[in-house]
Each structure stands twice: as C-alpha cells, then as structure tokens.
Write an enzyme that holds these catalytic residues in place. Structure first.
Site, PDB file in Angstrom:
ATOM      1  N   ASP A 122      -2.856  -5.496   2.621  1.00  0.00           N
ATOM      2  CA  ASP A 122      -3.146  -4.593   3.741  1.00  0.00           C
ATOM      3  C   ASP A 122      -2.950  -5.274   4.906  1.00  0.00           C
ATOM      4  OD1 ASP A 122      -4.595  -3.467   5.905  1.00  0.00           O
ATOM      5  OD2 ASP A 122      -5.628  -2.204   4.333  1.00  0.00           O
ATOM      6  N   HIS A 123      -1.855  -5.076   5.655  1.00  0.00           N
ATOM      7  CA  HIS A 123      -1.484  -5.951   6.715  1.00  0.00           C
ATOM      8  C   HIS A 123      -2.394  -6.193   7.750  1.00  0.00           C
ATOM      9  CE1 HIS A 123       0.533  -2.515   8.732  1.00  0.00           C
ATOM     10  NE2 HIS A 123       0.613  -2.999   9.833  1.00  0.00           N
ATOM     11  N   LYS A 143       0.916  -1.057  -0.006  1.00  0.00           N
ATOM     12  CA  LYS A 143       0.051  -0.099   0.075  1.00  0.00           C
ATOM     13  C   LYS A 143       0.646   1.375  -0.035  1.00  0.00           C
ATOM     14  CE  LYS A 143      -0.614   1.961   3.973  1.00  0.00           C
ATOM     15  NZ  LYS A 143       0.596   2.029   4.517  1.00  0.00           N
ATOM     16  N   HIS A 153      -6.323   0.521   5.853  1.00  0.00           N
ATOM     17  CA  HIS A 153      -6.484  -0.195   7.116  1.00  0.00           C
ATOM     18  C   HIS A 153      -7.759  -0.019   7.661  1.00  0.00           C
ATOM     19  CE1 HIS A 153      -2.231  -1.088   6.298  1.00  0.00           C
ATOM     20  NE2 HIS A 153      -1.959   0.085   6.925  1.00  0.00           N
ATOM     21  N   LYS A 205      -3.794  -9.464  10.960  1.00  0.00           N
ATOM     22  CA  LYS A 205      -3.649  -9.552  12.269  1.00  0.00           C
ATOM     23  C   LYS A 205      -4.704 -10.336  12.872  1.00  0.00           C
ATOM     24  CE  LYS A 205      -2.051  -4.656  12.644  1.00  0.00           C
ATOM     25  NZ  LYS A 205      -0.912  -4.390  13.466  1.00  0.00           N
ATOM     26  N   GLU A 232      -1.597   6.360  17.211  1.00  0.00           N
ATOM     27  CA  GLU A 232      -0.186   6.182  17.518  1.00  0.00           C
ATOM     28  C   GLU A 232       0.568   7.124  18.155  1.00  0.00           C
ATOM     29  OE1 GLU A 232       1.620   3.446  13.643  1.00  0.00           O
ATOM     30  OE2 GLU A 232       0.651   5.427  13.176  1.00  0.00           O
ATOM     31  N   LYS A 237      -1.008  10.370  14.278  1.00  0.00           N
ATOM     32  CA  LYS A 237       0.329  10.002  14.740  1.00  0.00           C
ATOM     33  C   LYS A 237       0.450  10.989  15.835  1.00  0.00           C
ATOM     34  CE  LYS A 237       2.252   8.004  10.874  1.00  0.00           C
ATOM     35  NZ  LYS A 237       2.025   6.541  11.189  1.00  0.00           N
ATOM     36  N   ASP A 295      -2.138   7.045   4.414  1.00  0.00           N
ATOM     37  CA  ASP A 295      -1.396   6.261   5.107  1.00  0.00           C
ATOM     38  C   ASP A 295      -2.294   5.109   5.678  1.00  0.00           C
ATOM     39  OD1 ASP A 295       1.215   5.129   5.683  1.00  0.00           O
ATOM     40  OD2 ASP A 295       0.772   6.270   7.751  1.00  0.00           O
TER      41      ASP A 295
HETATM   42  C1  BG6 Z   1       1.537   1.297   8.156  1.00  0.00           C
HETATM   43  C2  BG6 Z   1       1.654   2.648   7.973  1.00  0.00           C
HETATM   44  O1  BG6 Z   1       0.653   0.773   7.067  1.00  0.00           O
HETATM   45  O2  BG6 Z   1       1.106   0.913   9.347  1.00  0.00           O
HETATM   46  C3  BG6 Z   1       2.455   3.371   9.338  1.00  0.00           C
HETATM   47  O3  BG6 Z   1       2.315   3.075   6.659  1.00  0.00           O
HETATM   48  C4  BG6 Z   1       1.793   2.804  10.317  1.00  0.00           C
HETATM   49  O4  BG6 Z   1       2.281   4.769   9.217  1.00  0.00           O
HETATM   50  C5  BG6 Z   1       1.588   1.229  10.442  1.00  0.00           C
HETATM   51  O5  BG6 Z   1       2.531   3.173  11.583  1.00  0.00           O
HETATM   52  C6  BG6 Z   1       0.948   0.857  11.404  1.00  0.00           C
HETATM   53  O6  BG6 Z   1       1.021  -0.644  11.814  1.00  0.00           O
HETATM   54  P1  BG6 Z   1       0.734  -1.484  12.785  1.00  0.00           P
HETATM   55  O7  BG6 Z   1       0.893  -2.829  12.585  1.00  0.00           O
HETATM   56  O8  BG6 Z   1       1.863  -0.879  13.744  1.00  0.00           O
HETATM   57  O9  BG6 Z   1      -0.435  -0.964  13.399  1.00  0.00           O
END
Ligand code: BG6
Length: 488
Positions: free
Chosen positions: A174-175, A145, A237, A179, A213, A337, A232
């Site tokens: 989309d990681h 992404k 997400h 999860k 975050e 953030k 982002d």
């Molecule tokens: C990423 C973003 O896709 O996800 C980052 O580009 C963000 O900005 C991150 O910090 C957050 O991932 P996770 O798994 O730590 O929640």
C-alpha cells in the site's frame, strides 16, 4: 527483481525510477538485476531503451547520473510472453539462473506483481508450478492493490498465496505507507509527549480524513470502471491512515507489533446497518466541469467508460471505532477524483473550550475548535489551529495557525514511497506492508456498503460537477451533526 507487467504505467512512472533512485543512493547491491516480464513486443535492448525514457521522464533525481544508470540498464532483461504460458516461466527460470551465475544474485528473488489483480493468483500458481517459489536463496512476492474486490475474494487470495509462500514472504503493498508524512504519523503521536494524553474521546470531537484529487480516471478506465473510489482508495490507503491515527502505542516498532495494533483498530470499526447506510455513506460520480479553469469531460464521457456507468468516483463515510479510546468519536472519510483541489490531509478536531468565558452562547466571537492537521501531501507538514486575541481595545478572537513544513525545515527532498517500500521488500522488512488480516478487516467494513450501493441504490448515483467538492449529499452527511467538511 522480477516485474510482471514491466511495461505498464506503474513500472514506468514509479517502479523503475525508484530502482534508479536506490542505485543512485548506493542502496542496491552491485549484483542487483532486473527482469521485466510483459506481453509487449520488446527484446532486452528495446526494454532498456523504454526504461531509459521512463527514468528520464519520471525520476526525481535529475540530471541522471549516466554511469550509475548505464550500469543498472546493463543488468536489465526482458521476457516477452503471456503470464499464463508455462514457457514464460521456463524462460524466466533460465534467465534468473544466468543472473545467479553471471551477476551473483545468489538465488534471491523478489517477484513484483504489477498486473491486473485478476492475474495475481495465476502468476503465483505458475511460479510454484515452475519451481520459482522455492530455491537456494530467498523468494518474496509483492502484490499490488487492490487486494481482492471484497472480503470473500481477499480471503480466497490470501489462502491461495499462503499455500505457496509463507506470510513473511508475502508483501501486500500500500504505497501510502511508504510516504514520509504517513510514517511521521507514528512519530508525531509517539515521539511527542503532549499528544498522547489528549488523543482520545475525552478531548477529540471528531476526525476528518480527506484524499482529494483533481485528476480524472485518465488512461485507467478499464481498471477504474471495475474498481471505483472505495476499492481504489478507501479500503486500502484511507483505512491504513485511519489505523495509524487510531491505533494504540505498539510495545515496540517491530512489524508484528505495529500490525497487531492496526488490525485491532480495523476490527473495532463498527459495521453499518441498513439504516446507517442511508445516512453514513455517500457516493458520487463526476460530471462535466472545470479543473484549473479548463473544461473537462464527465466520467461517463471518458474513453473506455460505459455511458450508463454507475461506478463511484467519489465516496464519503462516517464511521465509529468501538473501543475505549474512540467510543462516540465520529471519523469522516472522504475521497474523490476531479474535485476542486488535490490534497491528502488528516484533521483532528478537538473539543471546543467550555461555553463560559469566550465561548458563551451570547459571545460576539464564539471560539472555534482547535484543529491539528497532518498534511500528507502536498505542502507536507503539520499545523495547529488555535484561537488568539486580535490586537486592539476590544476582546475579539480569531483563529490563527502554527505551521510546520517539511520542505522548509529539512534540506533533503523526501524519497518516493516506492523507493522505501522496494528497499524494505528486498531487506525483508514487512513493517510498511499489509498483513493478511488487515486486508480482510478493511473489506469487512466496506463489503456491506458496496453491496448496498450495488443492490439497493442501483437506480441512482448522485453526480457532481468536476471541480466541486462532490455531490450535495456529501455535505449533508455532516450537517445533522452540526459539522462541515474542512476546506483544503
Ligand atoms: C493509487 C490509485 O493507488 O493511488 C490512484 O490507484 C490514485 O487512483 C493514486 O490516483 C494516488 O496516489 P498518490 O501517491 O498520488 O496520492
């Protein structure tokens, strides 16, 4: 597996440690081989050393099993070069053929594009031109992404990719979908009989989704300055979390059926008009402040950030899903953030009990909403807030919590999202990846918001002190509805 951008941050922190975990768990075939491609000045030995350091630092499985890790390192190779240079692809082709001959990889290729998004089109075009997109085994491509930067560019990228690969060869990652707690959304909703009957507008007052975050922009200034909070995190997400929370039960768990239901939700999200834009969408940018008691810089003072930057580091929106299940229920999405506390959670606020017994206007202790909170991270789990009588002679009511924690309930530690997703891509299971129309539908909603911020609201971007919960405007988004953001 071929990683373009193999010496970058994502490869170091996530991809290579995930590959090691899969090897450790015995989930990789013995012939698995990895070729890194990047502009960095490495040879095979230098790359292996770099990956050794990365796994030692970032693996969740320590101590490292050296027998397994060394066997993996022996099958890691490196190609140095510019992604636009055809010679790189010829070297790559030769290296992959060598892997087929010597390691037994049988022509199967997983190309992972862990590069700047602007390179996705040219890398895939080069793969095709150099004969790497077809062959005797299977070929798949994983696209990181953000997928496009608006609807038009996402459509353009989709049609470009679909000329080279078939849809079932394209894995838009989309990681968040990898999860454990995100996969648990479907289990919570559909493996429990009690939730589904009340999972609708008759019983639900509103829904809040927060991804908070404490981190700042870190070393990703170049990328983040172009992206901002919506591109982002929100468009991808958070819209995926929304889709999983709001979708109808699929007829089975196959990728197409789950994705069909998710896309229907995204299609039903009501577009904002100019009037909504003023009251339903808020952005902000962090200023100097304190995180964990330590002073931190403002966004515009971070290295690589323009002193006049208008990139948002915080965003929240109020949206509606115009279908029978959700009609009239507001969904509030918030991401920032450098806010007060890190954490991702989804809270379902149920309607209050009627104002007759305990919830009457003159009651001394009016009752609150029941809230079901899905904690995606940290402290993964699910809690239900409900009302209880405080022991004693008088009728006093207080909110209490029923809590389930993955950490204390299950002995095994959760795999990292990238482990599951890499394995799925190798197996060819696209359930936890984004289909072309999902990516486009998410942009459809955010396009006008981003355009409004770009064109109408250019003179001013609200700021917030680092370590707070965003600009005052964020609270004002909920106040007219008589609601507040949930404190994490
Ligand atoms: C990423 C973003 O896709 O996800 C980052 O580009 C963000 O900005 C991150 O910090 C957050 O991932 P996770 O798994 O730590 O929640």
């Amino acid at each position: 597996m071929v990683i373009f951008g193999a010496t970058g941050d994502l490869a170091h922190r996530k991809l290579i440690p995930a590959v090691y975990s899969l090897a450790y768990d015995g989930l990789l075939p013995p012939y698995f081989s990895l070729v890194g491609v990047a502009v960095s000045d490495f040879d095979d030995a230098g790359f292996r050393e770099e990956m050794r350091v990365a796994v030692n630092e970032f693996s969740r499985l320590k101590p490292i099993n050296m027998a397994i890790f060394n066997a993996l390192l022996d099958r890691m190779y490196f190609i140095k070069g510019d992604f636009n240079d055809p010679a790189v692809y010829q070297l790559l082709q030769a290296r992959l053929e060598m892997c087929d001959r010597e390691n037994g990889t049988r022509g199967n290729r997983l190309f992972y594009l862990s590069t700047a998004p602007s390179l996705f089109a040219s890398i895939t075009a080069n793969l095709e031109k150099n004969g790497l997109s077809t062959g005797k085994g299977w070929q798949r491509v994983v696209i990181e992404k953000p997928f496009g930067r608006d609807l038009a560019s996402a459509q353009e990228l989709n049609s470009h990719l679909q000329k080279i690969f078939s849809e079932d060869e394209i894995f838009r990652i989309d990681h968040y979908l990898g999860k454990e707690t995100v996969q648990n959304i479907l289990v919570l909703r559909f493996a429990n009989g009690i939730y589904e009957p009340i999972w609708r507008n008759q019983f639900i007052d509103h829904v809040q989704i927060t991804v908070a975050e404490t981190l700042g922009v870190g070393r990703r200034a170049g990328y983040y300055e172009e992206a901002g909070a919506v591109r982002d995190m929100m468009q991808n997400h958070m819209m995926q979390l929304l889709a999983l929370i709001a979708m109808e039960p699929p007829i089975n768990l196959q990728a197409e059926h789950i994705r069909n239901e998710k896309v229907k939700v995204l299609e039903s999200v009501r577009m904002m008009n100019a009037k909504d834009m003023k009251t339903h969408a808020v952005r902000g940018q962090y200023n100097r402040g304190y995180i964990d008691g330590k002073p931190v810089k403002g966004y515009r003072e971070e290295e690589g950030i323009a002193p006049q930057s208008r990139t948002e580091t915080f965003a929240c929106v109020k949206l509606f899903i115009d279908n029978w299940r959700w009609s009239g229920v507001p969904f509030y999405l918030r991401h920032g953030k450098r806010v007060a506390k890190g954490g991702t959670e989804i809270s379902i606020f149920f309607k209050k009990s009627p104002g007759i017994l305990f919830n009457a206007a003159d009651s001394e202790t009016p009752v609150d909403h029941n809230v079901l909170t899905l904690r995606v991270q940290p402290d993964e789990g699910v809690s239900l807030r409900m009302e209880a009588k405080v022991p004693g002679q008088i009728m006093q009511i207080q909110s209490v919590k029923m809590d389930f924690r993955f950490g204390s309930e299950f002995a095994a530690s959760s795999p990292e999202a990238y482990e599951r997703l890499l394995l799925d891509a190798m197996i060819g299971d696209a359930t936890l990846f984004i289909r072309h129309d999902e990516a486009e539908q998410s942009w459809r909603f955010f396009d006008p918001v981003l355009a409004w911020w770009r064109d109408e609201g250019t003179r001013f971007i609200p700021s917030y002190a680092a370590g707070t919960w965003g600009p005052v405007e964020a609270e004002q988004l909920l106040l007219p509805d008589g609601r507040h953001w949930r404190r994490l």
